[in-house]
Design a protein around this motif. Structure first.
Motif, short mmCIF file in Angstrom:
data_model
loop_
_atom_site.label_atom_id
_atom_site.label_comp_id
_atom_site.label_asym_id
_atom_site.label_seq_id
_atom_site.Cartn_x
_atom_site.Cartn_y
_atom_site.Cartn_z
N ILE A 25 27.45 30.59 -16.76
CA ILE A 25 27.61 29.64 -15.67
C ILE A 25 26.65 29.90 -14.51
O ILE A 25 26.38 29.02 -13.72
CB ILE A 25 29.06 29.59 -15.16
N GLU A 26 26.12 31.12 -14.41
CA GLU A 26 25.17 31.42 -13.34
C GLU A 26 23.77 30.95 -13.66
O GLU A 26 23.06 30.43 -12.81
CB GLU A 26 25.17 32.92 -13.04
N THR A 27 23.32 31.12 -14.91
CA THR A 27 21.95 30.77 -15.28
C THR A 27 21.85 29.44 -16.01
O THR A 27 20.77 28.86 -16.09
CB THR A 27 21.33 31.85 -16.18
N GLY A 28 22.97 28.98 -16.60
CA GLY A 28 22.96 27.75 -17.38
C GLY A 28 22.44 27.94 -18.80
O GLY A 28 22.39 27.00 -19.57
N GLU A 29 22.05 29.18 -19.15
CA GLU A 29 21.52 29.44 -20.49
C GLU A 29 22.65 29.57 -21.50
O GLU A 29 23.76 29.98 -21.18
CB GLU A 29 20.70 30.73 -20.48
N PHE A 30 22.35 29.21 -22.74
CA PHE A 30 23.30 29.33 -23.85
C PHE A 30 23.01 30.61 -24.60
O PHE A 30 21.85 30.98 -24.80
CB PHE A 30 23.17 28.12 -24.79
N HIS A 31 24.06 31.29 -25.05
CA HIS A 31 23.94 32.55 -25.77
C HIS A 31 24.73 32.48 -27.06
O HIS A 31 25.82 31.88 -27.10
CB HIS A 31 24.45 33.71 -24.92
N ALA A 32 24.20 33.11 -28.11
CA ALA A 32 24.86 33.12 -29.41
C ALA A 32 26.07 34.05 -29.41
O ALA A 32 26.00 35.14 -28.85
CB ALA A 32 23.87 33.56 -30.49
N GLU A 33 27.14 33.60 -30.02
CA GLU A 33 28.33 34.44 -30.14
C GLU A 33 28.06 35.65 -31.03
O GLU A 33 28.60 36.73 -30.81
CB GLU A 33 29.48 33.63 -30.73
N ALA A 34 27.21 35.48 -32.03
CA ALA A 34 26.97 36.54 -33.01
C ALA A 34 26.34 37.79 -32.40
O ALA A 34 26.74 38.90 -32.71
CB ALA A 34 26.09 36.02 -34.13
N GLY A 36 24.84 37.66 -28.82
CA GLY A 36 24.71 37.55 -27.37
C GLY A 36 23.33 37.17 -26.87
O GLY A 36 23.11 37.03 -25.67
N LYS A 37 22.38 36.99 -27.79
CA LYS A 37 21.00 36.64 -27.38
C LYS A 37 20.93 35.19 -26.92
O LYS A 37 21.68 34.33 -27.39
CB LYS A 37 20.04 36.86 -28.54
N CYS A 38 19.99 34.93 -26.02
CA CYS A 38 19.76 33.59 -25.50
C CYS A 38 19.29 32.68 -26.63
O CYS A 38 18.47 33.08 -27.46
CB CYS A 38 18.72 33.65 -24.38
N ILE A 39 19.81 31.46 -26.66
CA ILE A 39 19.40 30.47 -27.67
C ILE A 39 18.32 29.58 -27.05
O ILE A 39 18.59 28.85 -26.11
CB ILE A 39 20.61 29.62 -28.11
N PRO A 40 17.10 29.64 -27.57
CA PRO A 40 16.02 28.82 -27.02
C PRO A 40 16.07 27.38 -27.54
O PRO A 40 16.57 27.12 -28.63
CB PRO A 40 14.76 29.52 -27.51
N GLY A 41 15.57 26.45 -26.77
CA GLY A 41 15.41 25.07 -27.21
C GLY A 41 16.70 24.32 -27.47
O GLY A 41 16.77 23.51 -28.40
N VAL A 42 17.72 24.55 -26.65
CA VAL A 42 19.00 23.86 -26.85
C VAL A 42 18.83 22.38 -26.51
O VAL A 42 18.28 22.01 -25.49
CB VAL A 42 20.10 24.49 -25.97
N ILE A 43 19.32 21.53 -27.43
CA ILE A 43 19.26 20.08 -27.19
C ILE A 43 20.65 19.48 -26.97
O ILE A 43 20.77 18.34 -26.56
CB ILE A 43 18.54 19.34 -28.33
N GLY A 44 21.70 20.27 -27.25
CA GLY A 44 23.05 19.78 -27.03
C GLY A 44 24.08 20.82 -27.40
O GLY A 44 23.78 21.79 -28.07
#
Length: 54
Positions: A25-34, A36-44
């Motif tokens: 919620i602070e950065t708006g980035e999405f992270h993988a549950e598996a 914890g790494k940031c998921i690049p190129g999220v479209i939805g």
């Protein structure tokens, strides 16, 4: 029997990958549950609720 409900996200990325994840919620980035790494190129992303957690 009642189960705790945990809400997460199904995250879609531009390379066609679909992963379970969460959003910082602070950065708006999405992270993988598996891992914890940031998921690049999220479209939805869509919320999901599990009726059983492990």
């Amino acid at each position: 029997m009642d189960f705790a409900v945990q809400t997460g996200l199904v995250v879609f990325s531009h390379d066609g990958r679909i992963q379970f994840g969460w959003r910082d919620i602070e950065t708006g980035e999405f992270h993988a549950e598996a891992d914890g790494k940031c998921i690049p190129g999220v479209i939805g992303a869509l919320e999901f609720s599990a009726d059983v957690i492990h």
